[in-house]
Design an enzyme around this catalytic site. Sequence first.
Site, PDB file in Angstrom:
ATOM      1  N   ASP A  18      39.278  47.264  42.289  1.00  0.00           N
ATOM      2  CA  ASP A  18      38.279  46.477  41.432  1.00  0.00           C
ATOM      3  C   ASP A  18      38.760  45.491  40.431  1.00  0.00           C
ATOM      4  O   ASP A  18      40.490  45.670  40.491  1.00  0.00           O
ATOM      5  CB  ASP A  18      37.544  47.469  40.608  1.00  0.00           C
TER       6      ASP A  18
HETATM    7  C1  NOJ Z   1      34.252  44.055  38.688  1.00  0.00           C
HETATM    8  C2  NOJ Z   1      33.199  45.056  39.163  1.00  0.00           C
HETATM    9  O1  NOJ Z   1      33.152  46.411  38.723  1.00  0.00           O
HETATM   10  C3  NOJ Z   1      32.889  44.781  40.559  1.00  0.00           C
HETATM   11  O2  NOJ Z   1      31.562  45.828  40.731  1.00  0.00           O
HETATM   12  C4  NOJ Z   1      33.009  43.726  41.122  1.00  0.00           C
HETATM   13  O3  NOJ Z   1      32.620  43.559  42.354  1.00  0.00           O
HETATM   14  C5  NOJ Z   1      34.052  42.815  40.751  1.00  0.00           C
HETATM   15  N1  NOJ Z   1      34.327  42.886  39.294  1.00  0.00           N
HETATM   16  C6  NOJ Z   1      34.294  41.596  41.384  1.00  0.00           C
HETATM   17  O4  NOJ Z   1      33.693  40.564  40.547  1.00  0.00           O
END
Ligand code: NOJ
Length: 750
Positions: free
Chosen positions: A295
Site C-alpha cells: 500500500d
Molecule cells: C492508500 C489506500 O489505502 C489504498 O487503498 C489505495 O489503493 C492506495 N492508497 C493508492 O491510492
Amino acid sequence: MRKLSALICLLTISQLLFAQTKPVATPVYKDAKIAINQRIADLLKRMTIEEKAGQLNQLNGGVFTGPAMNDAGQKGKVQMIRDGKVGSFLNVTGVKETKNIQRVAVEESRLGIPILFAFDVIHGYKTIFPIPLAEACSWDLPQIEINSSVSAKEAAAAGLHWTFAPMCDISNDPRWGRVMEGAGEDTYYGGLVAAARVKGLQGNLDDVTHILSCVKHYAAYGAVEAGREYNNVDVSRTALWNKYLPPYKAAVDAGAATVMNAFNVVDGIPASANHFLVEDVLKKKWGFKGLVVSDWGSFGEIIPHGYASDNKDATLKALQAGSMMDMESQIVVKYLPELVKEGKLTMKQVDDAVSRVLYFKFKLGLFDDPYKFSDEAREKATLFSAANRAEALKAARSSIVLLKNANNALPLKKSLNKIALIGHYAKSKEDMFDFWTANGSASDAVSVYEGLQAKFGNGKIEYSAGYNADASTNDKLISDAVAAAANADVIVTVIGISGKIAGEERSLANVNIPDGQIQLLKALQKTGKPVIALVNSGRPLVLTQAQEFSNAIVQCWILGTETGTAVADVLAGDYNPTGKTVMSFPYAIGQIPVYYNHFNTNRPAPEKGDGAWKSRYRDIPNAPLYPFGYGLSYTKFDYSGLSAAKQMEKNGTLNVSVVVKNSGNYDGEEVVQLYIRDITASIVRPVKELKGFRKIALKAGESKTVSFVLTGKDLSFFDGDGNVKLEAGAFKVFVGGDSKNVLEASFDLK
Ligand code: NOJ
C-alpha cells in the site's frame, strides 16, 4: 587472375550488400510469437540488477504534459523512466498523459520495457456507480459484475491497466470511513461480491476493455481498532481464518492478478513484511501466482511500526516476506541492488518478483503494442456513454434500501401538487460524491433536486436548504424549511453526512445524524405532513432518532452519477426497492461493533424479558436498529413451509426449501436468505452465518418455492492453523427476508 579478382570483388560486394540488408534479429522478449515465460526469461537475462529493482518501483505520477514538465520533480521522474527505474505509475490518467509517459519508457529506456498505469477506480472512472457498500446492498451479483466491467472499460479506454479494487476487508465498524469501499460485514457474501468484482474488472485480460484488479488490503485491515484509519489490528488466528481471510481468497480464486499489502500488523508483524501472510498463505497455500504490491508507503512504514530499523532493513524484510512492488516508498529501487550484492536477497527471489510484474505487461500485450490502451477516439466514445450511464442507473436503483415506511408513506402519488424538498445535500452535487470518484465530475451527476423535478414536474418542487454544507443549522434555515412545506403534500428531506466524508482517512467518532438535522426533522414533523427522510452517507449512521421523527427512511448511500434519477424512480414507485443492508445499523454509537454473526457468549441476553446478569446494556437494547440483510419493499413477502431433512451425511447434501408469497399489491423482488448455526463445535461458532441467498421476482399475489442445497463445505470452518474442520453434531438452519426474522429448523450432521 582477372577471374579471381573479379570473384573477390563480387564476393565483397555481395558481403557488403548482405551486411546492409541482413535483418537485425528481434530479441526473444520482443517476439510476440514466443511463449510468455520464454520471453520473460530472455528479458531477465538482459536486465541489470538496477533495472530489475526499477520494475519493482511504483511511483506516484500526476501530470507530465504542458507546464508541469518544467517542474523539477516531474523531470526527475521522467529521467528515472529513461534509466529503467520505474515499473509502474499510479495516478497518471487519460490517453494523452499515459501515452506520453509510455513513449519515454518504450523509446528512450535501454530495454524499452513498458509502464503499467494504475489508478484507484473504486466505483467507476467517469461514469460513477454507487459506492461498493451500496452496490453490495443490491444482492445482485450479475449487476455487480457489470458495474465493474463498465468501470474497467472506461479506465482501459483512458490508458489505464490496473485498478486497486476490490477492497475485500470485512468490517463491523461504521466509524471506519472505508467501509464504503467494501461489501459489508459478512464473510460469505463478501467473497461472492469480491469474485464478481474481479471477474468484471479483468475478464480474460486479453482485450482493451479490461484491467488488472487488486485485492486489498491483505489482510484484516477492516478490523482497525475503534474504526480509526491506519490504526492497530489485533485478531485471533481463528478469526483471521474464518472471518477475514475468505473474501481475499475468493478474489484470488476468481483470478485476481494482484494483491495489496495492508497497512496494519497481523500478529504483531506489519502485513507488508508478514511472511506468514504473503509467502505461507497467499503464495504457498493459495497458490497465488500474481503480483503483490505494497500500500502507499507501507514498505517504508515498517519502520514506524517498530519492525525495521531503517529503509534498507525495511526493504529486506518486505521482500523476504514475499512482497514485491513498492508503491511510493522508493526504497526497493534504492536498496535492492545492495541487498543482492551483500547476499541478503537471492537473485532467484528478485527474479520471481520481477517476472510477475513482467508477466502482466506481456499478458496485456504491452510489449507487442505499448500504445494498445492509447486510443483517443476510443477514450472519447467510451467515457460517460449513454450505455454506461444506463448501467449506473440500474445499479443505483438496486442499491437503495427502504428502512422504514410507516402507513405506506411511499411511494408518492404522481398526482400530488407539491413536494417540499428540504436539505442542502439535495442540491449540492459535491456532497453527493465521495473521495474515490476517480475522474468523475460531480457536475455531471443528477442531483436529487434535478431527479425529482424531472419526475414530478418543475413547478412541483419547493426547495429549501434546511442546513448548511457542514450540516449545521439555525432558526432561520429551519423556519424557511417549515415555510417551504406550508403548501406541500409531502416533505422529502435529505439528511446524513457529506459524501466527502466517505473513504480513506475519513474516520469518524460520531456517526450520529447531525444534531441540526434532528432539530430540522422535529420541526418538519410538527407540520403534520408526512416526512420522508433520504439518508446520504457512505456508511450506516445511527438513525434511531431520525426514524422517530420521520414517516419513511430511504437509505440512499452515495449513489454516483445517476443519484437523482434513481431516487426519483424509487420515490415515485417506478422502481420498487429491492436493496437489503449488508452492515448492521447501530442503535447507538456505544454499541459499535454490532454485527449479526457474533458469538453467543456465556450469558446471552434473552431478546425479550429479564436480562439481569446477562450480557446486556442497561441503557439500550443489544440488537441493532436495522439488522444485516434487512430492507423493505412496497409489497410484502410472507415466508412459510420451511422444510429440511433431519439428518445429513458429511459427504452428502441437505435440501432446504421454503415458500415465499408476495402478499402485497405490487410486483416486487425479494432476497431470500439462508443462515446456519453450528450448535457445538471445537471452536465456538457464530449464532448465525449466511450460507446462501436467492434474489427472486414475484408478481403481486404470486408464490414460489425457493430451494437451497447445503453441502459439507457450508457446514465446515477453519481451526487456528487454517485446517478445514467438518464436525458431526447438531445444526440449525434459518431462512428469511433478513438475518433476524427467520423460520428455523434443526438437523444433525452424521
Ligand atoms: C492508500 C489506500 O489505502 C489504498 O487503498 C489505495 O489503493 C492506495 N492508497 C493508492 O491510492
